[in-house]
Design a protein around this motif. Structure first.
Motif, PDB file in Angstrom:
ATOM      1  N   LEU A  17       0.925  10.223  24.189  1.00  0.00           N
ATOM      2  CA  LEU A  17       0.364  11.505  24.519  1.00  0.00           C
ATOM      3  C   LEU A  17      -0.867  11.766  23.599  1.00  0.00           C
ATOM      4  O   LEU A  17      -2.072  12.125  24.280  1.00  0.00           O
ATOM      5  CB  LEU A  17       1.324  12.573  24.923  1.00  0.00           C
ATOM      6  CG  LEU A  17       2.392  12.209  25.788  1.00  0.00           C
ATOM      7  CD1 LEU A  17       3.350  13.371  25.794  1.00  0.00           C
ATOM      8  CD2 LEU A  17       1.846  12.071  27.336  1.00  0.00           C
ATOM      9  N   LEU A  18      -0.814  11.790  22.480  1.00  0.00           N
ATOM     10  CA  LEU A  18      -1.656  12.534  21.598  1.00  0.00           C
ATOM     11  C   LEU A  18      -2.851  11.388  21.605  1.00  0.00           C
ATOM     12  O   LEU A  18      -4.000  11.639  21.664  1.00  0.00           O
ATOM     13  CB  LEU A  18      -1.247  12.618  20.182  1.00  0.00           C
ATOM     14  CG  LEU A  18      -0.202  13.584  20.009  1.00  0.00           C
ATOM     15  CD1 LEU A  18       0.298  13.548  18.604  1.00  0.00           C
ATOM     16  CD2 LEU A  18      -0.892  14.882  20.066  1.00  0.00           C
ATOM     17  N   GLY A  19      -2.576   9.906  21.810  1.00  0.00           N
ATOM     18  CA  GLY A  19      -3.581   9.012  21.972  1.00  0.00           C
ATOM     19  C   GLY A  19      -4.288   9.168  22.932  1.00  0.00           C
ATOM     20  O   GLY A  19      -5.623   9.039  23.089  1.00  0.00           O
ATOM     21  N   GLY A  20      -3.766   9.463  24.088  1.00  0.00           N
ATOM     22  CA  GLY A  20      -4.388   9.784  25.476  1.00  0.00           C
ATOM     23  C   GLY A  20      -5.353  10.847  25.423  1.00  0.00           C
ATOM     24  O   GLY A  20      -6.452  10.892  25.893  1.00  0.00           O
ATOM     25  N   GLU A  52      -6.297  17.196  16.085  1.00  0.00           N
ATOM     26  CA  GLU A  52      -5.818  16.890  14.910  1.00  0.00           C
ATOM     27  C   GLU A  52      -4.866  17.765  14.438  1.00  0.00           C
ATOM     28  O   GLU A  52      -3.909  17.480  13.557  1.00  0.00           O
ATOM     29  CB  GLU A  52      -6.842  16.621  13.797  1.00  0.00           C
ATOM     30  CG  GLU A  52      -7.669  15.373  13.801  1.00  0.00           C
ATOM     31  CD  GLU A  52      -8.310  15.223  15.189  1.00  0.00           C
ATOM     32  OE1 GLU A  52      -8.948  16.433  15.704  1.00  0.00           O
ATOM     33  OE2 GLU A  52      -9.009  14.021  15.701  1.00  0.00           O
ATOM     34  N   ILE A  53      -5.127  19.068  14.379  1.00  0.00           N
ATOM     35  CA  ILE A  53      -4.290  20.196  14.080  1.00  0.00           C
ATOM     36  C   ILE A  53      -2.776  19.929  14.513  1.00  0.00           C
ATOM     37  O   ILE A  53      -1.817  20.048  13.695  1.00  0.00           O
ATOM     38  CB  ILE A  53      -4.679  21.690  14.397  1.00  0.00           C
ATOM     39  CG1 ILE A  53      -6.174  21.619  13.454  1.00  0.00           C
ATOM     40  CG2 ILE A  53      -3.827  22.681  13.814  1.00  0.00           C
ATOM     41  CD1 ILE A  53      -6.658  23.139  14.184  1.00  0.00           C
ATOM     42  N   LEU A  54      -2.816  19.755  16.000  1.00  0.00           N
ATOM     43  CA  LEU A  54      -1.420  19.559  16.492  1.00  0.00           C
ATOM     44  C   LEU A  54      -0.864  18.329  15.980  1.00  0.00           C
ATOM     45  O   LEU A  54       0.210  18.179  15.604  1.00  0.00           O
ATOM     46  CB  LEU A  54      -1.678  19.466  18.131  1.00  0.00           C
ATOM     47  CG  LEU A  54      -0.462  19.218  18.956  1.00  0.00           C
ATOM     48  CD1 LEU A  54       0.660  20.164  18.740  1.00  0.00           C
ATOM     49  CD2 LEU A  54      -0.776  18.822  20.432  1.00  0.00           C
ATOM     50  N   SER A  55      -1.335  17.098  16.031  1.00  0.00           N
ATOM     51  CA  SER A  55      -1.183  15.938  15.586  1.00  0.00           C
ATOM     52  C   SER A  55      -0.431  16.050  14.186  1.00  0.00           C
ATOM     53  O   SER A  55       0.547  15.623  14.040  1.00  0.00           O
ATOM     54  CB  SER A  55      -2.444  14.910  15.563  1.00  0.00           C
ATOM     55  OG  SER A  55      -1.553  13.520  15.264  1.00  0.00           O
ATOM     56  N   GLY A  60       1.958  12.993  13.955  1.00  0.00           N
ATOM     57  CA  GLY A  60       1.442  12.340  14.995  1.00  0.00           C
ATOM     58  C   GLY A  60       2.293  11.876  15.941  1.00  0.00           C
ATOM     59  O   GLY A  60       2.164  10.919  16.773  1.00  0.00           O
ATOM     60  N   GLY A  61       3.483  13.076  16.063  1.00  0.00           N
ATOM     61  CA  GLY A  61       4.127  12.720  17.361  1.00  0.00           C
ATOM     62  C   GLY A  61       5.389  11.955  17.126  1.00  0.00           C
ATOM     63  O   GLY A  61       6.531  12.013  17.831  1.00  0.00           O
TER      64      GLY A  61
END
Ligand code: GLU
Length: 141
Positions: A17-20, A52-55, A60-61
């Motif tokens: 999801l983060l990559g998307g 990036e803050i979320l990741s 990185g999930g």
């Protein structure tokens, strides 16, 4: 304009999801969030600002093991950019989560109607009415 992604499969959903969402960054956004189904429960992670803050906050999930999830980068229209207003939004029980792109023109009417039914809103978004409305009708009303 927001970015939306969903994943269901055999791998950890959060890194995908983060990559998307990273690929959708060009659309512009002010906050980001994901919802992952973990052992039958929905876990939510949201942050104001860059993806990036979320990741970074969620490694990185990799700390989420669920293989089903949704992700969103928000471009605020109703409610300031903030962690609370970031998507996904959930119903009060936390067993339903949604993300949304666009504007709900009659959200104030729906918000007042749901408030009279006892729904407590946590965000200032138009989006939150959708999840409470679905929840309301799922409960056989
Ligand atoms: N209107 C919604 C909000 O402000 C969705 C915005 C978007 O499309 O990102 O939360």
């Amino acid at each position: 304009m927001c970015g939306i992604i969903g994943f269901i499969g055999g791998e950890q959903a959060a890194p995908i999801l983060l990559g998307g969402l990273k690929k959708l960054e060009y659309r512009g956004y002010d906050s980001a969030g994901i919802a992952i189904l973990e052992d039958g429960k929905i876990e939510i992670a949201k942050s104001k600002g860059r993806l990036e803050i979320l990741s970074d906050k969620i490694e990185g999930g990799r700390s989420f093991f669920g293989t089903v999830g949704i992700g969103h980068t928000r471009w605020a229209t109703h409610g300031e950019p903030s962690r609370i207003n970031a998507h996904p939004h959930t119903n009060s029980a936390g067993d339903l989560a949604i993300v949304h792109n666009g504007i709900i023109e009659n959200y104030m009417h729906l918000r007042e109607w749901l408030s009279k039914k006892g729904v407590q809103f946590v965000s200032d978004t138009d989006t939150e009415v959708i999840v409470h409305l679905i929840d309301y009708y799922l409960k056989d009303n």
